[in-house]
Design a protein around this motif. Structure first.
Motif, PDB file in Angstrom:
ATOM      1  N   PRO B 173       0.816  -1.226   0.000  1.00  0.00           N
ATOM      2  CA  PRO B 173       0.000   0.000   0.000  1.00  0.00           C
ATOM      3  C   PRO B 173       0.848   1.274   0.000  1.00  0.00           C
ATOM      4  CG  PRO B 173      -0.919  -1.589   1.525  1.00  0.00           C
ATOM      5  CD  PRO B 173       0.419  -2.131   1.080  1.00  0.00           C
ATOM      6  N   GLN B 174       1.992   1.232   0.691  1.00  0.00           N
ATOM      7  CA  GLN B 174       2.782   2.456   0.758  1.00  0.00           C
ATOM      8  C   GLN B 174       4.156   2.324   0.100  1.00  0.00           C
ATOM      9  OE1 GLN B 174       5.613   2.312   3.008  1.00  0.00           O
ATOM     10  NE2 GLN B 174       5.062   0.153   3.160  1.00  0.00           N
ATOM     11  N   LEU B 175       4.385   1.232  -0.603  1.00  0.00           N
ATOM     12  CA  LEU B 175       5.719   0.967  -1.141  1.00  0.00           C
ATOM     13  C   LEU B 175       6.161   2.011  -2.159  1.00  0.00           C
ATOM     14  CD1 LEU B 175       8.196  -0.852  -1.694  1.00  0.00           C
ATOM     15  CD2 LEU B 175       6.769  -2.238  -3.186  1.00  0.00           C
ATOM     16  N   ILE B 176       5.270   2.463  -2.986  1.00  0.00           N
ATOM     17  CA  ILE B 176       5.735   3.293  -4.100  1.00  0.00           C
ATOM     18  C   ILE B 176       5.294   4.747  -4.033  1.00  0.00           C
ATOM     19  CG2 ILE B 176       6.171   1.490  -5.782  1.00  0.00           C
ATOM     20  CD1 ILE B 176       3.411   1.583  -6.684  1.00  0.00           C
ATOM     21  N   ALA B 177       4.434   5.085  -3.089  1.00  0.00           N
ATOM     22  CA  ALA B 177       4.066   6.506  -3.007  1.00  0.00           C
ATOM     23  C   ALA B 177       3.694   6.929  -1.581  1.00  0.00           C
ATOM     24  CB  ALA B 177       2.925   6.813  -3.962  1.00  0.00           C
ATOM     25  N   GLY B 178       4.150   6.181  -0.620  1.00  0.00           N
ATOM     26  CA  GLY B 178       3.929   6.591   0.759  1.00  0.00           C
ATOM     27  C   GLY B 178       2.524   6.282   1.259  1.00  0.00           C
ATOM     28  N   PRO B 179       2.093   6.744   2.431  1.00  0.00           N
ATOM     29  CA  PRO B 179       2.855   7.663   3.284  1.00  0.00           C
ATOM     30  C   PRO B 179       4.138   7.014   3.825  1.00  0.00           C
ATOM     31  CG  PRO B 179       0.870   6.894   4.393  1.00  0.00           C
ATOM     32  CD  PRO B 179       0.802   6.379   3.016  1.00  0.00           C
ATOM     33  N   ILE B 180       5.091   7.892   4.170  1.00  0.00           N
ATOM     34  CA  ILE B 180       6.368   7.406   4.678  1.00  0.00           C
ATOM     35  C   ILE B 180       6.190   7.022   6.137  1.00  0.00           C
ATOM     36  CG2 ILE B 180       8.761   8.055   5.152  1.00  0.00           C
ATOM     37  CD1 ILE B 180       8.452  10.054   2.750  1.00  0.00           C
ATOM     38  N   LEU B 181       6.416   5.751   6.425  1.00  0.00           N
ATOM     39  CA  LEU B 181       6.215   5.260   7.787  1.00  0.00           C
ATOM     40  C   LEU B 181       7.534   5.289   8.541  1.00  0.00           C
ATOM     41  CD1 LEU B 181       4.124   2.063   6.932  1.00  0.00           C
ATOM     42  CD2 LEU B 181       3.283   4.351   7.463  1.00  0.00           C
ATOM     43  N   SER B 259      -2.895   8.376  -0.863  1.00  0.00           N
ATOM     44  CA  SER B 259      -2.578   8.194   0.565  1.00  0.00           C
ATOM     45  C   SER B 259      -3.773   7.627   1.315  1.00  0.00           C
ATOM     46  CB  SER B 259      -2.174   9.527   1.202  1.00  0.00           C
ATOM     47  OG  SER B 259      -0.925   9.922   0.745  1.00  0.00           O
ATOM     48  N   THR B 260      -4.962   8.137   0.991  1.00  0.00           N
ATOM     49  CA  THR B 260      -6.166   7.648   1.667  1.00  0.00           C
ATOM     50  C   THR B 260      -6.379   6.166   1.362  1.00  0.00           C
ATOM     51  OG1 THR B 260      -7.106   9.855   1.432  1.00  0.00           O
ATOM     52  CG2 THR B 260      -8.634   8.099   2.006  1.00  0.00           C
ATOM     53  N   MET B 261      -6.166   5.786   0.111  1.00  0.00           N
ATOM     54  CA  MET B 261      -6.300   4.367  -0.248  1.00  0.00           C
ATOM     55  C   MET B 261      -5.255   3.525   0.492  1.00  0.00           C
ATOM     56  SD  MET B 261      -7.210   4.134  -4.293  1.00  0.00           S
ATOM     57  CE  MET B 261      -6.469   5.611  -4.915  1.00  0.00           C
ATOM     58  N   ALA B 262      -4.030   4.033   0.555  1.00  0.00           N
ATOM     59  CA  ALA B 262      -2.968   3.289   1.240  1.00  0.00           C
ATOM     60  C   ALA B 262      -3.300   3.127   2.725  1.00  0.00           C
ATOM     61  CB  ALA B 262      -1.632   4.023   1.075  1.00  0.00           C
ATOM     62  N   ILE B 263      -3.784   4.216   3.331  1.00  0.00           N
ATOM     63  CA  ILE B 263      -4.133   4.153   4.757  1.00  0.00           C
ATOM     64  C   ILE B 263      -5.277   3.156   4.961  1.00  0.00           C
ATOM     65  CG2 ILE B 263      -5.109   5.489   6.676  1.00  0.00           C
ATOM     66  CD1 ILE B 263      -3.567   7.941   5.468  1.00  0.00           C
ATOM     67  N   GLY B 264      -6.250   3.197   4.052  1.00  0.00           N
ATOM     68  CA  GLY B 264      -7.380   2.264   4.148  1.00  0.00           C
ATOM     69  C   GLY B 264      -6.923   0.814   4.051  1.00  0.00           C
ATOM     70  N   LEU B 265      -6.049   0.517   3.086  1.00  0.00           N
ATOM     71  CA  LEU B 265      -5.556  -0.852   2.945  1.00  0.00           C
ATOM     72  C   LEU B 265      -4.768  -1.266   4.182  1.00  0.00           C
ATOM     73  CD1 LEU B 265      -4.460  -0.822  -0.817  1.00  0.00           C
ATOM     74  CD2 LEU B 265      -6.394  -2.028   0.191  1.00  0.00           C
ATOM     75  N   GLY B 266      -4.044  -0.277   4.735  1.00  0.00           N
ATOM     76  CA  GLY B 266      -3.306  -0.562   5.967  1.00  0.00           C
ATOM     77  C   GLY B 266      -4.247  -1.001   7.083  1.00  0.00           C
ATOM     78  N   HIS B 272      -2.036   0.832  11.377  1.00  0.00           N
ATOM     79  CA  HIS B 272      -2.612   2.168  11.511  1.00  0.00           C
ATOM     80  C   HIS B 272      -1.607   3.178  10.977  1.00  0.00           C
ATOM     81  CE1 HIS B 272      -4.938   0.311  15.134  1.00  0.00           C
ATOM     82  NE2 HIS B 272      -5.143  -0.309  14.008  1.00  0.00           N
ATOM     83  N   PHE B 273      -1.689   3.434   9.684  1.00  0.00           N
ATOM     84  CA  PHE B 273      -0.757   4.380   9.070  1.00  0.00           C
ATOM     85  C   PHE B 273      -1.133   5.793   9.502  1.00  0.00           C
ATOM     86  CE2 PHE B 273      -0.242   1.544   5.040  1.00  0.00           C
ATOM     87  CZ  PHE B 273       0.422   0.605   5.790  1.00  0.00           C
ATOM     88  N   PRO B 274      -0.127   6.670   9.586  1.00  0.00           N
ATOM     89  CA  PRO B 274      -0.435   8.050   9.992  1.00  0.00           C
ATOM     90  C   PRO B 274      -1.146   8.820   8.883  1.00  0.00           C
ATOM     91  CG  PRO B 274       1.867   7.850   9.404  1.00  0.00           C
ATOM     92  CD  PRO B 274       1.296   6.461   9.349  1.00  0.00           C
ATOM     93  N   GLN B 275      -1.911   9.811   9.300  1.00  0.00           N
ATOM     94  CA  GLN B 275      -2.571  10.694   8.335  1.00  0.00           C
ATOM     95  C   GLN B 275      -1.509  11.426   7.518  1.00  0.00           C
ATOM     96  OE1 GLN B 275      -4.932  13.599  10.347  1.00  0.00           O
ATOM     97  NE2 GLN B 275      -6.048  14.230   8.513  1.00  0.00           N
ATOM     98  N   ASN B 276      -1.762  11.611   6.233  1.00  0.00           N
ATOM     99  CA  ASN B 276      -0.742  12.232   5.385  1.00  0.00           C
ATOM    100  C   ASN B 276      -1.138  13.634   4.912  1.00  0.00           C
ATOM    101  OD1 ASN B 276       1.835  11.933   4.415  1.00  0.00           O
ATOM    102  ND2 ASN B 276       1.223  11.003   2.477  1.00  0.00           N
ATOM    103  N   PHE B 277      -2.432  13.903   4.895  1.00  0.00           N
ATOM    104  CA  PHE B 277      -2.919  15.222   4.477  1.00  0.00           C
ATOM    105  C   PHE B 277      -4.018  15.665   5.441  1.00  0.00           C
ATOM    106  CE2 PHE B 277      -1.088  13.450   0.734  1.00  0.00           C
ATOM    107  CZ  PHE B 277      -0.490  14.513   0.100  1.00  0.00           C
ATOM    108  N   ASN B 278      -3.995  16.925   5.799  1.00  0.00           N
ATOM    109  CA  ASN B 278      -5.014  17.424   6.709  1.00  0.00           C
ATOM    110  C   ASN B 278      -5.536  18.767   6.176  1.00  0.00           C
ATOM    111  OD1 ASN B 278      -6.669  17.802   8.907  1.00  0.00           O
ATOM    112  ND2 ASN B 278      -5.039  18.571  10.235  1.00  0.00           N
ATOM    113  N   TYR B 279      -6.264  18.683   5.072  1.00  0.00           N
ATOM    114  CA  TYR B 279      -6.847  19.864   4.433  1.00  0.00           C
ATOM    115  C   TYR B 279      -5.812  20.992   4.285  1.00  0.00           C
ATOM    116  CZ  TYR B 279     -11.051  17.249   5.269  1.00  0.00           C
ATOM    117  OH  TYR B 279     -11.979  16.251   5.260  1.00  0.00           O
TER     118      TYR B 279
END
Lengths: 392, 490
Positions: B173-181, B259-266, B272-279
């Motif tokens: 989920p985050q291998l090629i475009a993050g979020p950076i864990l 990022s949202t998709m990656a977090i969801g798959l996580g 529990h991946f960290p939030q990557n964007f906050n408006y």
């Protein structure tokens, strides 16, 4: 401990089963119907040896899957209808919705927007095209003399130049100005040097006066149809000294817009249908023609038509070598001739053009040959002069 | 001056991408369901996850998977060496050596051509300019450095399980475009996690929302931005602004959606991946923007570069220097091109200017002014970021700010109805209104700790909305609309 609760496992499984349906449903798809939908052969599964280059092989596998996933046709059509009817957007990238809802074809494919407009608005009307066509007409005149058969070249304008003022600002200004210049009378196709022994017509001025009638050259069609073809035919007949009065009826009808129908969107528009009780399609003669020339084409499904007229104003046989614009034109032109054979040469290698004409002449009587192309395909008229002349 | 964004990976001759992306038919309807089933039924979930991730990478990168495999193996060994080192000096030496190896890999594959061309004028067809850029190398290199530094700092222990470390670095989920864990944030989950129905609900709902952001908003807005950027020199002032506004929203929903998709798959897999964007576009200063945009990258640079450089502890001048270093490297991290360097320098400079006193000035200004300043500054930055080269960026900026007599288009007629709808939706969904609605009505995103007694209708509402978004996005995907994720090239 790493685990999953029973409820989570159940939900995950259900979601997975729903998601896999498009792949599981591949077997429900009819390959022939899919090929008609995609208008091409479906992608093949990669050979085992292809996996030496894994990205290429997986790309091929992805193409195989993407072509067949269920329900591609229904889903695509639903999406395109939503785009057009709800959002007022073109249902395909190759279509442009212009001012007043006019639909333009901007490209032959979905990945190179505006390449067709480049050809229609700029390239076809440039000095090079004009010079090339003059040279070709000289060669066609020689060809005509050698086979003792009149050869005429007809170039049909398209909606891009006829309705140039409706091209929207999303089309680059260079292209819009190109098409507007053609509408204003500036086109090399008008100034072509026509040698004796061949007839050439660029029929822009013949159509222009009728354009206020939206049904004349249906605005959301790519091809000229109905009344516009009758006007094209009559203008050409007059120029050729064949003043024929064709016994036909022109009726106002509603027809699905051709370019939208290509995207699965049925949106009726006003049009004219040309009815001629004396003209009939002759399946047997068409089959004989196809059998005689079929091996020359790259696609065995190349379109052709043979029409017979039992009360022809001109007792002559006409061969129309054309692009797709000839398909609808053939029946209308058949109103004036005893027999019209039309063949769409989009799938004909250029080198086979002379052989095509030779076989057509050997099969049936050919009193007159018309090369008929839309303005963007003028390069074909340019090339045909060379290959037909050389073949003699 | 050579420059410009590196070209997107060429699609294959059949128009399909080389890589498997979340919004492709093969991922959504084959890979993802198989992965979900594997997580539900195969006992060794970490190993299975690693194998799926390797396959995900192998599909697009083929034998270059060896590069990421080498990185995992080397960092596994480095981690143990650092963890087992008896004294601080040895730990430091091993850390330095291991970071150097990781950065060498990154420099070789990503920057060798750029450096050779910029410094020595290497020809475009020379071997050094033809080096293949392995997908996601910027991301897995940063993961590796995070792992090594966390062990060095004793924030985490060296991972003794090769499978677990592989999973941390390769997790698809985050291998090629993050979020950076950062390693210490997921180390616990690698060993202990239990996926519940709520995790699955939350994860799948987020995945659908992310897919909608990417397919329905970003891709549609790209249909406006791409052709306009391609003819930047012929645009009118209005259309130049339209191009930049659309790109501003496109990049947010493209990267934010991914990022949202990656977090969801996580979440579905129990991470529990960290939030990557906050408006980010509601920010009222560039300083705040960087607290909201690509937060995992900002945190990485803060923790592993800015603070080790001294942060703001050594006086204002050193702080400004550190900020400029961090943002120049941040720009370069995004791509080996002068446009990215310029973009990084521009943001670094804005941060310095804000620290010099502009922030205090902004605090005294009306809220609307602060917001306008930030958006304008960010959009100017995106021009550098998106432009093919510095010349195109300059041309577009000139069109935006200086009337040149070109009155080309009524902006409305440049856009289709679909694009207009995406623009309006994009503006709305880039504001917290969307979060308010989803949190109130659908329990997404869920506050932590997970609330008790969430009404069942809220889960039902979330499920229905997610399903509608999934169907809408799938219809568009089926119809052949495809574009790669912007951040894949980094």
């Amino acid at each position: 401990m790493i685990g999953m609760t029973a409820r989570a496992r159940l939900i995950t499984t259900l979601v997975a089963l729903v998601l896999v349906a498009p792949v599981a449903g591949i077997r429900l798809q009819d390959t022939e119907r899919l090929e008609r939908f995609h208008t091409r052969r479906l992608a093949a599964w990669p050979e085992p040896a292809a996996f030496v280059d894994p990205p290429a092989a997986f790309r091929a596998a992805r193409a195989w899957l993407t072509d067949r996933a269920w329900p591609t046709i229904a889903a695509t059509n639903a999406y395109k209808r939503f785009l057009y009817f709800v959002l007022g957007s073109p249902p395909a990238h190759k279509l442009t919705i212009g001012l007043d809802g006019q639909v333009f074809l901007n490209s032959w494919n979905e990945t190179e927007p505006d390449v067709l407009l480049e050809s229609l608005c700029v390239r076809a009307h440039g000095a090079d095209a004009g010079r090339g066509l003059s040279r070709s007409l000289g060669e066609l005149a020689t060809f005509s003399r050698e086979i003792a058969t009149p050869v005429d070249v007809i170039v049909v304008p398209t909606t891009a130049t006829l309705y140039a003022e409706r091209l929207p600002p999303s089309v680059s200004r260079r292209l819009r100005e190109g098409c507007a210049a053609v509408a204003a009378g500036r086109s090399a196709l008008r100034d072509v040097q026509v040698p004796a022994g061949v007839r050439y017509l660029y029929l822009y001025d013949a159509l222009r006066p009728f354009l206020a009638d939206p049904a004349f050259y249906p605005r959301n069609n790519w091809h000229a149809s109905g009344k516009s073809l009758a006007v094209l035919r009559d203008t050409w007949l007059a120029a050729a000294g064949l003043p024929a009065v064709v016994d036909e009826r022109i009726e106002a009808v509603d027809q699905p817009a051709e370019m939208l129908l290509m995207s699965g969107v049925a949106d009726p528009q006003p049009a004219y249908a040309v009815r001629n009780a004396h003209v009939r399609f002759d399946a047997a003669r068409d089959a004989a023609f196809r059998a005689a020339v079929g091996d020359l084409f790259t696609n065995p499904a190349f379109p052709s038509h043979v029409y017979l007229n039992d009360r022809p104003p001109v007792d002559a046989s006409l061969l129309i070598v054309s692009d797709s614009f000839g398909q609808l034109a053939a029946e209308v032109f058949a109103g004036a001739f005893a027999e019209v054979t039309q063949v769409n040469t989009n799938d004909l290698p250029l080198g086979n053009a002379a052989e095509l004409v030779a076989r057509a002449r050997a099969l049936h009587r050919v009193d007159r040959i018309v090369l008929l192309f839309q303005e963007g395909g003028v390069d074909r008229a340019i090339n045909y002069g060379r290959v037909l002349r050389r073949a003699q | 001056m050579p420059g410009g964004a590196p070209p997107l990976k060429q699609n294959g001759s059949n128009g399909l991408p080389d890589d498997m992306v979340f919004s492709s038919i093969d991922f959504l309807f084959l890979f993802l369901p198989l992965f979900l089933l594997s997580q539900a039924f195969i006992p060794n979930r970490n190993l299975t996850f690693v194998l799926f991730s390797l396959f995900f990478y192998f599909v697009g990168e083929g034998w270059y998977t060896a590069v990421v495999a080498f990185s995992v193996a080397a960092n596994y060994a480095f981690g143990i060496l650092i963890g087992d080192a008896r004294d601080a000096a040895t730990r430091k030496r091993v850390l330095a050596a291991s970071v150097a190896v990781n950065l060498s890999l990154l420099v070789f594959f990503k920057y060798a051509g750029f450096l050779a061309h910029s410094l020595f004028g290497a020809a475009p067809d020379s071997w050094i300019m033809q080096i293949h850029l392995p997908l996601g190398i910027s991301f897995f290199t940063f993961h590796a450095i995070s792992y090594l530094v966390d062990i060095y700092r004793r924030d985490a222990r060296a991972e003794r399980s090769f499978v677990n470390l592989s999973l941390y670095m390769l997790m698809f989920p985050q291998l090629i475009a993050g979020p950076i864990l950062r390693f210490h944030t997921v180390a616990g989950h690698l060993k202990r996690r239990v996926v519940t129905a709520r995790h699955v609900y939350y994860g799948l709902t987020l995945f659908c929302f992310g897919l909608g952001q990417k397919v329905l908003l970003a891709d549609t807005l790209a249909g406006v931005a791409d052709p306009l950027f391609a003819r930047a020199d012929t645009l009118s002032q209005a259309t130049a602004w339209l191009a930049v506004v659309c790109y501003t929203l496109q990049i947010f929903f493209d990267f934010g959606g991914y990022s949202t998709m990656a977090i969801g798959l996580g979440w579905v897999a129990g991470f529990h991946f960290p939030q990557n964007f906050n408006y980010p576009y509601i920010s009222q200063s560039i300083t705040e923007f960087w607290r909201r945009w690509h937060m995992s990258l900002s945190r990485w640079f803060r923790d592993y570069l800015y603070i080790p450089l001294g942060g703001n502890r050594n006086g204002p001048l050193a702080t400004y220097r550190n900020l400029m270093i961090v943002f120049l490297l941040c720009g370069l991290w995004h791509g080996a091109a002068w446009t990215f360097v310029l973009w990084g320098a521009y943001h670094g400079l804005l941060l310095v200017v804000e620290r010099l006193g502009m922030e205090r000035l902004l605090e005294r200004s009306p809220r609307v002014l602060r917001h306008a300043y930030t958006l304008l500054a960010v959009m100017i930055g995106w021009v550098f970021f998106r432009a093919a080269d510095i010349g195109q960026a300059g041309s577009l900026l000139a069109k935006m700010f200086f009337l040149d007599g070109t009155v080309d288009a009524d902006v409305a007629t440049v856009m289709t109805g679909e694009e207009t709808a995406a623009l309006v939706a994009g503006v709305l969904f880039s504001m917290p209104l969307a979060r308010f609605v989803t949190r109130r009505l659908m329990a997404v995103p869920a506050p932590r700790p997970w609330p008790r007694g969430v009404a069942g209708w809220r889960y039902a509402a979330g499920t229905v909305v997610a399903a509608v978004v999934l169907v809408a996005a799938s219809l568009k995907i089926f119809s052949g609309a495809y574009s790669p994720f912007i951040y894949f090239r980094f």
